[in-house]
Design a protein around this motif. Structure first.
Motif, short mmCIF file in Angstrom:
data_model
loop_
_atom_site.label_atom_id
_atom_site.label_comp_id
_atom_site.label_asym_id
_atom_site.label_seq_id
_atom_site.Cartn_x
_atom_site.Cartn_y
_atom_site.Cartn_z
N ILE A 102 0.86 -1.20 0.00
CA ILE A 102 0.00 0.00 0.00
C ILE A 102 0.89 1.24 0.00
CG2 ILE A 102 -1.69 1.33 1.32
CD1 ILE A 102 -2.74 -1.44 2.37
N SER A 103 1.90 1.24 0.86
CA SER A 103 2.84 2.37 0.94
C SER A 103 3.55 2.60 -0.37
CB SER A 103 3.89 2.12 2.03
OG SER A 103 3.29 1.89 3.27
N GLU A 104 4.07 1.52 -0.95
CA GLU A 104 4.80 1.65 -2.20
C GLU A 104 3.90 2.15 -3.32
OE1 GLU A 104 7.92 -0.83 -5.03
OE2 GLU A 104 7.14 -1.76 -3.20
N GLY A 105 2.68 1.65 -3.37
CA GLY A 105 1.74 2.11 -4.39
C GLY A 105 1.43 3.59 -4.28
N CYS A 106 1.38 4.08 -3.06
CA CYS A 106 1.13 5.51 -2.85
C CYS A 106 2.26 6.37 -3.39
CB CYS A 106 0.91 5.80 -1.36
SG CYS A 106 -0.70 5.30 -0.76
N GLY A 107 3.42 5.82 -3.53
CA GLY A 107 4.57 6.56 -4.03
C GLY A 107 4.59 6.72 -5.54
N HIS A 108 3.65 6.09 -6.22
CA HIS A 108 3.58 6.20 -7.68
C HIS A 108 2.52 7.22 -8.08
CE1 HIS A 108 6.24 2.82 -8.68
NE2 HIS A 108 5.80 2.31 -7.53
N GLU A 115 -0.67 2.13 -11.50
CA GLU A 115 0.40 1.58 -10.66
C GLU A 115 -0.09 1.42 -9.23
OE1 GLU A 115 3.95 0.60 -11.05
OE2 GLU A 115 2.82 0.15 -12.86
N PHE A 116 -0.83 2.41 -8.73
CA PHE A 116 -1.37 2.33 -7.38
C PHE A 116 -2.28 1.11 -7.26
CE2 PHE A 116 -4.40 4.33 -4.10
CZ PHE A 116 -3.66 3.86 -3.04
N LYS A 117 -3.16 0.91 -8.23
CA LYS A 117 -4.07 -0.25 -8.21
C LYS A 117 -3.28 -1.56 -8.27
CE LYS A 117 -7.18 0.75 -11.45
NZ LYS A 117 -8.45 0.94 -12.19
N ARG A 118 -2.21 -1.57 -9.04
CA ARG A 118 -1.39 -2.80 -9.15
C ARG A 118 -0.84 -3.18 -7.77
NH1 ARG A 118 3.91 -4.59 -10.38
NH2 ARG A 118 4.82 -2.51 -10.42
#
Length: 116
Positions: A50-56, A61-64
């Motif tokens: 979740i954290s990593e997705g927020c960085g995109h 990318e967030f959904k991925r």
């Protein structure tokens, strides 16, 4: 860019991760590199993705990353069932943790649907 710390699903998955670490302290020593390692890694993977997705910047990318987190929470769900069936956790512990897992699964599903 999104602030993951503001997402309810991140907060809830972080809390679950802390609970998993606490409850697995009571597991048998022979499971240190088995179920304990696997369930801890899977539970860490949820808020981490979740954290990593927020960085995109991209919604795709967030959904991925949210979908990866969904896979990890399903892994946690199975490992909790296994832990209960092996009598490493009580039925009450399993029920409480399982309720949290189901809640997180629903939140992730709804968040993915809400992202355009």
């Amino acid at each position: 860019m999104r602030d993951f710390k503001e997402l309810k699903v991140w907060k809830k998955s972080h809390e679950l991760c802390l609970l998993i670490y606490d409850v697995t302290k009571q597991f048998p020593n022979e499971e240190k590199f088995g179920i304990v390692s696997q369930i801890r890694r899977a539970s860490v993977s949820v808020p981490t993705n979740i954290s990593e997705g927020c960085g995109h910047d991209s919604n795709n990318e967030f959904k991925r990353y949210l979908r990866i987190a969904s896979g990890s929470i399903s892994e946690v769900e199975y490992l909790l069932i296994l832990s209960k069936d092996l009598n490493y956790i009580s039925n009450e512990q399993w029920s409480n943790l399982s309720d949290e897992v189901i809640s997180i699964k629903k939140m992730l599903f709804n968040l993915v649907k809400a992202i355009v």
